[in-house]
Design an enzyme around this catalytic site. Structure first.
Site, PDB file in Angstrom:
ATOM      1  N   TYR A 184       0.722  -1.185  -0.008  1.00 21.60           N
ATOM      2  CA  TYR A 184      -0.358  -0.136   0.353  1.00 21.60           C
ATOM      3  C   TYR A 184       0.931   1.188   0.095  1.00 21.60           C
ATOM      4  O   TYR A 184       2.072   0.804   0.307  1.00 21.60           O
ATOM      5  CB  TYR A 184      -0.795   0.108   0.812  1.00 21.60           C
ATOM      6  N   LYS A 218       6.660  -1.909   1.754  1.00 18.44           N
ATOM      7  CA  LYS A 218       5.373  -1.519   2.300  1.00 18.44           C
ATOM      8  C   LYS A 218       3.848  -2.376   2.473  1.00 18.44           C
ATOM      9  O   LYS A 218       3.348  -2.549   1.488  1.00 18.44           O
ATOM     10  CB  LYS A 218       4.916   0.443   2.074  1.00 18.44           C
ATOM     11  N   GLU A 264      12.095   2.211  14.076  1.00 19.75           N
ATOM     12  CA  GLU A 264      11.261   3.209  14.250  1.00 19.75           C
ATOM     13  C   GLU A 264       9.245   3.413  14.444  1.00 19.75           C
ATOM     14  O   GLU A 264       9.746   2.443  15.141  1.00 19.75           O
ATOM     15  CB  GLU A 264      11.440   2.869  12.537  1.00 19.75           C
ATOM     16  N   LEU A 296      10.827   1.395   6.799  1.00 19.95           N
ATOM     17  CA  LEU A 296      10.365   1.391   5.978  1.00 19.95           C
ATOM     18  C   LEU A 296      11.363   3.221   5.665  1.00 19.95           C
ATOM     19  O   LEU A 296      10.897   4.177   6.152  1.00 19.95           O
ATOM     20  CB  LEU A 296       8.893   1.982   6.137  1.00 19.95           C
TER      21      LEU A 296
HETATM   22  N1  PDD Z   1       2.917   5.070   7.338  1.00 19.98           N
HETATM   23  N2  PDD Z   1       7.384   3.759   8.872  1.00 19.98           N
HETATM   24  C1  PDD Z   1       5.952   2.803   8.828  1.00 19.98           C
HETATM   25  C2  PDD Z   1       6.357   1.770   9.002  1.00 19.98           C
HETATM   26  C3  PDD Z   1       4.928   3.582   8.369  1.00 19.98           C
HETATM   27  O1  PDD Z   1       3.502   2.696   8.677  1.00 19.98           O
HETATM   28  C4  PDD Z   1       5.146   4.883   7.163  1.00 19.98           C
HETATM   29  C5  PDD Z   1       3.754   5.295   7.001  1.00 19.98           C
HETATM   30  C6  PDD Z   1       6.569   5.768   7.650  1.00 19.98           C
HETATM   31  C7  PDD Z   1       6.574   6.936   6.966  1.00 19.98           C
HETATM   32  O2  PDD Z   1       6.224   6.564   5.831  1.00 19.98           O
HETATM   33  P1  PDD Z   1       5.952   8.391   4.804  1.00 19.98           P
HETATM   34  O3  PDD Z   1       7.272   9.363   5.044  1.00 19.98           O
HETATM   35  O4  PDD Z   1       6.427   7.355   3.706  1.00 19.98           O
HETATM   36  O5  PDD Z   1       4.716   8.105   4.827  1.00 19.98           O
HETATM   37  C8  PDD Z   1       7.567   5.235   8.205  1.00 19.98           C
HETATM   38  C9  PDD Z   1       1.677   5.335   6.072  1.00 19.98           C
HETATM   39  C10 PDD Z   1       1.092   6.825   6.910  1.00 19.98           C
HETATM   40  C11 PDD Z   1       0.335   4.379   7.051  1.00 19.98           C
HETATM   41  O6  PDD Z   1       0.743   3.811   7.534  1.00 19.98           O
HETATM   42  O7  PDD Z   1      -0.426   5.032   7.308  1.00 19.98           O
END
Ligand code: PDD
Length: 284
Positions: free
Chosen positions: A33, A147, A180, A205
């Protein structure tokens, strides 16, 4: 105005939009996703999000359901049909539906789902006052760079944070290093204003917001080191913050029971948030 979702080739009202009961996303979490922000009617960082989506698909050997230019058109149509000026687009691709068998099906076609919602769940108080995080063990698999929709450890971690009255849970690996958050990347600022964040390895991620903030740090001439950091280092850091598409950049003022930066959002965190918001608002 009723919401419209895109499911397997059709635009449908949410109440009738559905996937098959044998969709592999539903049975095996066999899918990927992306979450993209819409600001002022424009998608933020569309290219890196779609590049990461292609990479996630390739790593799991799921065929792309359409080309990225075609995806651009469909995503925009979902935004238009939902009249989103500021909000979020959720995009999910699973390996498709097939009789239940762990191994890849031979005939399944990938299923694309796109939803959009108006308003991002941003909380101005969180940005102004900073947020708390708790520390939990990282119980996820060894490919957190993908992801994947397989988010059970993240769900359990976020719930633990919520129960503890915290905004996020920072996960630590077996060596005691922070990987993270459950849905955000983790950062600290140490002595001499050096920003530290874990290098983009398989344990995290590689956030698109992370990449944008790294760009800002480079462009504005701040000091940066990409390396793991321990909980002890984080608790004695000058500042700490987290990043993601949904929350942008939020200062952290408490890690477990330890107060960070005298419980005030740090100056560098505030500055980086301002730069990030200015850049995001300038797209389109
Ligand atoms: N989550 N780390 C994890 C485990 C994440 O699920 C996300 C993003 C991030 C940050 O990634 P980005 O800057 O590309 O949004 C880091 C999304 C927003 C979610 O699951 O809703």
């Amino acid at each position: 105005m009723s919401r419209v979702g895109y499911v397997g080739g059709s635009y449908l009202p949410h109440r009738s939009a559905a996937v098959h009961i044998e969709d592999r996303g539903y049975q095996f979490a066999d899918g990927v996703y992306e979450v993209l922000a819409v600001i002022g009617g424009h998608l933020v960082d569309e290219k890196p999000h779609l590049a990461r989506l292609s990479r996630s698909l390739a790593e799991l050997r799921i065929a792309a359901p359409m080309s990225n230019p075609a995806l651009n058109v469909v995503v925009r149509e979902v935004i238009r049909r939902n009249a989103v000026r500021n909000g979020i687009v959720y995009l999910q691709i699973t390996r498709g539906s097939a009789p239940r068998d762990h191994a890849f099906p031979t005939a399944a076609r990938p299923v694309l789902v796109i939803t959009a919602c108006r308003n991002r769940p941003t909380n101005p108080r969180a940005a102004a006052e900073g947020v708390a995080v708790i520390i939990i063990p990282d119980i996820r698999w060894q490919r957190c760079d993908i992801k994947s929709v397989s988010l059970l450890p993240n769900v359990l971690g976020k719930q633990r944070a919520k129960k503890a009255g915290a905004f996020e849970a920072w996960q630590i690996d077996r060596d005691g290093q922070v990987t993270e958050g459950t849905s955000t990347n983790a950062w600290i600022v140490i002595a001499d204003a050096t920003v530290v964040t874990r290098q983009a390895d398989n344990a995290i991620l590689n956030g698109v917001t992370r990449l944008a903030v790294l760009d800002i740090i480079g462009r504005e001439g701040y000091r940066l080191v990409e390396r793991p950091f321990t909980v002890a280092e984080a608790k004695t850091a000058r500042e700490a913050f987290l990043t993601s598409t949904t929350v942008e950049l939020l200062p952290i003022v408490k890690i477990d029971e330890e107060l960070i930066a005298d419980r005030l959002p740090g100056p560098l965190s505030r500055k980086l948030r301002e730069f990030y918001q200015a850049d995001a608002a300038a797209v389109g």
